[in-house]
Design an enzyme around this catalytic site. Structure first.
Site, PDB file in Angstrom:
ATOM      1  N   PHE A 142       0.856  -1.240   0.081  1.00  0.00           N
ATOM      2  CA  PHE A 142       0.082   0.085   0.109  1.00  0.00           C
ATOM      3  C   PHE A 142       0.805   1.406  -0.006  1.00  0.00           C
ATOM      4  CE2 PHE A 142      -2.826  -3.153   1.819  1.00  0.00           C
ATOM      5  CZ  PHE A 142      -3.880  -3.293   1.099  1.00  0.00           C
ATOM      6  N   CYS A 256      -0.763   2.895 -10.824  1.00  0.00           N
ATOM      7  CA  CYS A 256      -1.527   2.053 -10.408  1.00  0.00           C
ATOM      8  C   CYS A 256      -3.128   2.309 -10.521  1.00  0.00           C
ATOM      9  CB  CYS A 256      -1.305   1.927  -9.005  1.00  0.00           C
ATOM     10  SG  CYS A 256       0.503   1.680  -8.772  1.00  0.00           S
ATOM     11  N   PHE A 257      -3.400   3.443 -10.313  1.00  0.00           N
ATOM     12  CA  PHE A 257      -4.751   3.907 -10.046  1.00  0.00           C
ATOM     13  C   PHE A 257      -5.545   3.367 -11.585  1.00  0.00           C
ATOM     14  CE2 PHE A 257      -4.724   7.407  -6.901  1.00  0.00           C
ATOM     15  CZ  PHE A 257      -4.467   6.283  -5.581  1.00  0.00           C
TER      16      PHE A 257
HETATM   17  C1  UGA Z   1      -1.102   4.751  -4.985  1.00  0.00           C
HETATM   18  C2  UGA Z   1      -1.825   4.477  -3.601  1.00  0.00           C
HETATM   19  O1  UGA Z   1      -1.832   5.707  -2.944  1.00  0.00           O
HETATM   20  C3  UGA Z   1      -0.935   3.424  -2.891  1.00  0.00           C
HETATM   21  O2  UGA Z   1      -1.781   2.959  -1.716  1.00  0.00           O
HETATM   22  C4  UGA Z   1      -0.909   2.155  -3.575  1.00  0.00           C
HETATM   23  O3  UGA Z   1      -0.052   1.394  -2.937  1.00  0.00           O
HETATM   24  C5  UGA Z   1      -0.136   2.596  -4.849  1.00  0.00           C
HETATM   25  O4  UGA Z   1      -1.012   3.387  -5.639  1.00  0.00           O
HETATM   26  C6  UGA Z   1       0.033   1.343  -5.764  1.00  0.00           C
HETATM   27  O5  UGA Z   1      -1.056   0.627  -5.854  1.00  0.00           O
HETATM   28  O6  UGA Z   1       1.267   0.795  -5.878  1.00  0.00           O
HETATM   29  P1  UGA Z   1       0.766   6.175  -6.051  1.00  0.00           P
HETATM   30  O7  UGA Z   1       0.127   5.827  -7.138  1.00  0.00           O
HETATM   31  O8  UGA Z   1       2.260   5.987  -5.726  1.00  0.00           O
HETATM   32  O9  UGA Z   1       0.162   5.405  -4.844  1.00  0.00           O
HETATM   33  O10 UGA Z   1       0.404   7.570  -5.606  1.00  0.00           O
HETATM   34  P2  UGA Z   1      -0.674   8.580  -4.775  1.00  0.00           P
HETATM   35  O11 UGA Z   1      -0.332   9.235  -3.934  1.00  0.00           O
HETATM   36  O12 UGA Z   1      -1.619   7.660  -4.586  1.00  0.00           O
HETATM   37  O13 UGA Z   1      -1.201   9.471  -6.080  1.00  0.00           O
HETATM   38  C7  UGA Z   1      -1.691   9.085  -7.295  1.00  0.00           C
HETATM   39  C8  UGA Z   1      -2.185  10.085  -8.030  1.00  0.00           C
HETATM   40  O14 UGA Z   1      -3.323  10.709  -7.628  1.00  0.00           O
HETATM   41  C9  UGA Z   1      -0.866  11.226  -8.500  1.00  0.00           C
HETATM   42  O15 UGA Z   1      -1.206  11.580  -9.786  1.00  0.00           O
HETATM   43  C10 UGA Z   1      -1.496  12.558  -7.425  1.00  0.00           C
HETATM   44  O16 UGA Z   1      -1.085  13.617  -8.011  1.00  0.00           O
HETATM   45  C11 UGA Z   1      -2.977  12.231  -7.540  1.00  0.00           C
HETATM   46  N1  UGA Z   1      -3.685  13.051  -6.341  1.00  0.00           N
HETATM   47  C12 UGA Z   1      -3.562  12.312  -5.180  1.00  0.00           C
HETATM   48  C13 UGA Z   1      -4.631  13.896  -6.440  1.00  0.00           C
HETATM   49  O17 UGA Z   1      -4.738  14.513  -7.778  1.00  0.00           O
HETATM   50  N2  UGA Z   1      -5.382  14.473  -5.424  1.00  0.00           N
HETATM   51  C14 UGA Z   1      -5.172  13.967  -4.169  1.00  0.00           C
HETATM   52  O18 UGA Z   1      -5.765  14.465  -3.310  1.00  0.00           O
HETATM   53  C15 UGA Z   1      -4.016  12.886  -3.955  1.00  0.00           C
END
Ligand code: UGA
Length: 439
Positions: A142, A256-257
């Site tokens: 995670f 990931c997402f």
């Molecule tokens: C995400 C999950 O947060 C981790 O828990 C998970 O382990 C990981 O995927 C995975 O499956 O490996 P990550 O993709 O590294 O982590 O980064 P995040 O911090 O989740 O950000 C993802 C995207 O959402 C980024 O582009 C970020 O800028 C964006 N974001 C995030 C937003 O636009 N708004 C927010 O409030 C938070």
């Protein structure tokens, strides 16, 4: 694995990969991944109980526990193309483990996989008929990039799923005992295999959904003069909603997402649940809409044409504190701007030129005269007609915008795609400044 080595000094951790260049990089002073705090942990433990090797079979034979940590990208061919996870690397690991033998083993799925993948891994291991027994455990990760070391050191939870049989439970406890070296017992959740596998996809889907939800509201804010950051704060103080992951942006990126939500949709359709799939598909559609909306607003503000204009792109990584540009929202935004014949001046403190070119799908020759790779933000903004801030790097908060403004073409336009800057001060300088959900 570096964190496990760091916290469990009596355990030998060996990371193996077929790619000799990667392993050489892990053994060098220049690690292949930029992640704050990782260099220190690797250099403190490497050569003691942390090793990097290409000797895959031998290390499998020696191991008691094997973590399968290969990538599971979205399939781009055949059945399920564009949605399903490509499991061929997981499958080949399982086959490799079965072939290598060497004794009874616990095989841990660390890769993000669709629910029921453990069944496939089990069947392959059991069909080896080599006299050894295997237990398959699901232990999804995670951590988020950029904050990986803190997330690993102090996780909200560690999830470990296993077979409900007696042998399965013994294996679960073995894996629990690794994490129990530094994680409180209450934070180590044990479940059956399928719940663990499905929780990983569900957690990412919920996080992505929150971002799409606030981004949907940002469009309404722009139309109604509400401010999305104020709305996020107001709703986030409700303890049932909570304040995290409500930052409106140009859309989520990262490896990931999108992949995991698409995979969830694919699974739903596979299990005959098209309505559920349709529900989650909206999360992706909203993310696409948010990126396209950003481009449309930028074009509108530039008299509907960017052809031949110089646009400064500040930030290319999918988020700050990483050199990772995979699925970064900057990719589709830059592609669209290039399609509209803009010239781009790109600056990112960590993402390499080759990574920018390969994610855009452009060759060096094509980029000639159209994309300028800059080594500072000031250089990118020099003589630009507009600035698009696409990653929330801290250094962009500290720039001297008055002097940047003075060196730009007029009217100087700035689009803050991360709501990082103070629009009022930028407007006082003279910028035509815009944010997300707060105009
Ligand atoms: C995400 C999950 O947060 C981790 O828990 C998970 O382990 C990981 O995927 C995975 O499956 O490996 P990550 O993709 O590294 O982590 O980064 P995040 O911090 O989740 O950000 C993802 C995207 O959402 C980024 O582009 C970020 O800028 C964006 N974001 C995030 C937003 O636009 N708004 C927010 O409030 C938070």
């Amino acid at each position: 694995m570096a964190m496990i080595a760091n916290k469990c000094k009596g355990t030998i951790v060996t990371v193996v990969d077929l790619n000799a260049d990667r392993i050489a990089a892990w053994n060098s002073g220049n690690l292949p991944v930029y992640e704050p705090g990782l260099d220190e942990i690797v250099s403190q433990n490497r050569g003691k109980n942390l090793f990097f090797s290409t000797d895959v079979d031998e290390k499998i034979r020696e191991a008691d526990i094997i973590f399968i940590s290969v990538n599971t990208p979205t399939k781009d061919y055949g059945a399920g193309s564009g949605q399903a996870a490509d499991l061929r690397f997981v499958e080949s690991c399982a086959r490799g483990i079965a072939k290598a033998g060497g004794g009874d083993k616990i095989v841990v799925e660390k890769s993000t996989v669709p629910v029921r993948t453990a069944q496939m891994v089990k069947e392959i291991l059991d069909s080896a008929n080599n006299g050894y027994s295997y237990q398959v455990i699901s232990n999804p990760e995670f951590l988020a990039e950029g904050t990986a070391m803190a997330d690993l050191e102090n996780p909200d939870r560690v999830l470990i799923g296993g077979d409900t049989s007696e042998e399965g439970q013994v294996a679960v406890e073995k894996v629990v005992s690794i994490y129990a070296n530094w994680v409180e017992k209450e934070r180590i959740i044990t479940t059956n295999l399928w719940s663990s596998e499905l929780s990983k996809l569900t957690a990412n889907a919920f996080l992505a959904q929150r971002i799409s939800s606030i981004n949907a509201i940002s469009a309404l804010c722009e139309a109604s003069e509400a401010d999305v950051d104020e709305v996020a704060k107001a709703i986030g103080t409700d303890s049932r909603i909570g304040p995290k992951f409500l930052k409106s942006s140009i859309g989520f990126g990262g490896s990931c997402f999108q992949k995991d939500v698409l995979n969830l949709c694919y699974l739903c359709r596979h299990f005959g649940l098209p309505e559920v799939a349709g529900y989650w598909e909206q999360v992706i559609q909203m993310n696409e809409y948010q990126k396209e909306r950003f481009v449309t607003r930028l074009l509108d503000s530039m008299f509907n044409t960017v052809s031949g204009k110089r646009l400064a792109i500040l930030g290319f990584a999918f988020k700050k504190d990483t050199n990772d540009a995979r699925e970064s929202p900057a990719i589709s935004i830059c592609r669209r701007l290039l399609e509209e014949k803009a010239n781009l001046a790109i600056y990112d403190p960590r993402v390499s030129k080759s990574s920018i070119l390969s994610t855009l799908g452009w060759s060096e020759e094509q980029a000639e005269g159209r994309i300028h790779f800059c080594s500072t933000a000031e250089e990118a903004c020099d003589r630009a007609n507009a600035i698009a801030l696409l990653t929330e790097w801290d250094e962009f908060k500290e720039l001297n915008y008055a002097s940047i403004y003075a060196n730009m073409q007029q009217p100087a336009i700035l689009f803050d795609g991360r709501n990082l800057l103070n629009l009022k001060s930028l407007r006082e300088i003279g910028f035509r400044a815009h944010g997300i959900g707060r105009d």
